[in-house]
Motif scaffolding. Structure first.
Motif, PDB file in Angstrom:
ATOM      1  N   HIS A  93     -10.133 -17.593 -13.582  1.00  0.00           N
ATOM      2  CA  HIS A  93      -8.680 -17.018 -13.639  1.00  0.00           C
ATOM      3  C   HIS A  93      -8.590 -15.331 -13.901  1.00  0.00           C
ATOM      4  CE1 HIS A  93      -7.389 -21.140 -14.159  1.00  0.00           C
ATOM      5  NE2 HIS A  93      -8.371 -21.185 -15.510  1.00  0.00           N
ATOM      6  N   TYR A 131      -5.033 -11.272 -14.131  1.00  0.00           N
ATOM      7  CA  TYR A 131      -5.185 -12.779 -14.780  1.00  0.00           C
ATOM      8  C   TYR A 131      -4.202 -13.790 -14.292  1.00  0.00           C
ATOM      9  CZ  TYR A 131      -6.500 -16.289 -18.331  1.00  0.00           C
ATOM     10  OH  TYR A 131      -7.211 -17.405 -18.774  1.00  0.00           O
ATOM     11  N   THR A 132      -4.972 -15.312 -13.782  1.00  0.00           N
ATOM     12  CA  THR A 132      -4.055 -16.096 -13.149  1.00  0.00           C
ATOM     13  C   THR A 132      -3.833 -17.426 -13.949  1.00  0.00           C
ATOM     14  OG1 THR A 132      -4.650 -15.329 -10.803  1.00  0.00           O
ATOM     15  CG2 THR A 132      -3.746 -17.503 -10.931  1.00  0.00           C
ATOM     16  N   PHE A 133      -2.768 -17.836 -14.079  1.00  0.00           N
ATOM     17  CA  PHE A 133      -2.296 -19.019 -14.731  1.00  0.00           C
ATOM     18  C   PHE A 133      -2.102 -20.007 -13.911  1.00  0.00           C
ATOM     19  CE2 PHE A 133      -1.381 -15.586 -17.673  1.00  0.00           C
ATOM     20  CZ  PHE A 133      -1.673 -16.122 -18.984  1.00  0.00           C
ATOM     21  N   ASP A 134      -2.649 -21.388 -14.025  1.00  0.00           N
ATOM     22  CA  ASP A 134      -2.374 -22.432 -13.175  1.00  0.00           C
ATOM     23  C   ASP A 134      -1.444 -23.401 -13.780  1.00  0.00           C
ATOM     24  OD1 ASP A 134      -4.370 -22.045 -11.352  1.00  0.00           O
ATOM     25  OD2 ASP A 134      -5.999 -23.023 -12.559  1.00  0.00           O
ATOM     26  N   LYS A 140       1.320 -21.209  -9.492  1.00  0.00           N
ATOM     27  CA  LYS A 140       0.071 -20.225 -10.211  1.00  0.00           C
ATOM     28  C   LYS A 140       1.192 -19.107 -10.364  1.00  0.00           C
ATOM     29  CE  LYS A 140      -4.130 -21.656  -7.844  1.00  0.00           C
ATOM     30  NZ  LYS A 140      -5.073 -21.013  -7.288  1.00  0.00           N
ATOM     31  N   LYS A 142       0.413 -15.175 -11.501  1.00  0.00           N
ATOM     32  CA  LYS A 142      -0.641 -13.999 -11.391  1.00  0.00           C
ATOM     33  C   LYS A 142      -0.167 -12.690 -12.203  1.00  0.00           C
ATOM     34  CE  LYS A 142      -4.236 -11.658  -8.599  1.00  0.00           C
ATOM     35  NZ  LYS A 142      -4.525 -11.735  -7.011  1.00  0.00           N
TER      36      LYS A 142
END
Length: 267
Positions: A93, A131-134, A140, A142
């Motif tokens: 991430h 930082y990427t959140f699913d 997503k 980002k």
């Protein structure tokens, strides 16, 4: 004509909201105060390792914009950009990148007929962390922080009124995987820009640090079937603080880029 342009922008915005995410789209830079603008880019994206964690994106791009008293987004030459950026996804991430950029931007008079007054050159280096959140299988989010150093010259590399600038950009981008067919995605983003400048006139001094712009964008992205190319088409609204355009909803951009994706090849 103004009504048709507004309809075009509204359609692009709704399309971007319904659909896909941004992978490597080349976002427009600020082109100054105007009514409308166009941004077009061609990029080459290369995989630098077999795991797909390191990539490089190089691109050349042009921008055009309207005069203050019309809405022809192709009216005046606005910018030429050469950019090279290297990305590293160093942890789940998380990603950082660093880049170098050269920009050549005409400056125009503030009164009609808005003739070209001079040429400004800019050299830029920047780094960013993302930082990427699913958010489920298709969504997503980002979040990115980007720090820039910008140095300015005239056409002959003499100093200009603004010597150099430090600029901080904070961006959130929501992406939706529309369809696996042709890797279709939609993305909606908002970015706030803050800066402080060192000025040469009327004498060397620092300006004040503060908020300068907000850029809101929507993009539709897809892969051209049976090819290594991806296409990104989008709309951006640039809300420049204390500008003339802010009273008319900002500067409205139509943007498009073509990216050639080159896989990793072991040497």
């Amino acid at each position: 004509m103004m009504l048709s342009i507004k309809k075009l922008f509204a359609g692009l915005f709704l399309l971007g909201f319904i659909g896909s995410t941004l992978q490597a789209q080349i976002s427009p830079p600020g082109l100054g105060d105007a009514n409308t603008a166009f941004w077009g880019a061609f990029g080459v994206k290369r995989q630098l390792d077999s795991l797909g964690k390191k990539q490089a994106l190089s691109y050349i791009a042009i921008g055009r914009k309207s005069s203050p008293d019309d809405h022809n987004l192709f009216s005046k030459q606005a910018i030429i950009v050469l950019n090279h950026e290297v990305y590293h996804s160093f942890a789940p991430h998380q990603q950082y990148s660093y880049a170098i950029s050269y920009r050549r931007q005409p400056q125009y008079e503030n009164t009609a007929p808005y003739d070209k007054e001079n040429m400004e050159q800019e050299f830029r280096i920047y780094g960013r962390y993302a930082y990427t959140f699913d958010l489920g299988q298709k969504w997503k989010l980002k979040n990115t922080v980007r720090q820039e150093f910008r140095k300015f010259f005239d056409a002959d590399f003499h100093q200009v009124e603004e010597d150099f600038q430090f600029r901080t950009r904070i961006k959130s981008q929501l992406t939706y995987n529309l369809s696996p067919k042709n890797n279709q995605k939609l993305a909606l983003s908002a970015e706030a820009l803050f800066s402080i400048s060192h000025l040469n006139e009327p004498g060397p001094h620092w300006g004040s640090f503060g908020y300068r712009e907000m850029r809101i964008a929507a993009y539709y992205m897809f892969t051209i079937p049976n090819s290594p190319f991806t296409v990104d088409v989008g709309y951006m609204d640039d809300l420049i603080r204390d500008s003339r355009s802010i009273h008319h909803g900002g500067v409205h951009y139509l943007a498009a880029d073509l990216i050639w994706n080159i896989p990793y090849r072991k040497r």
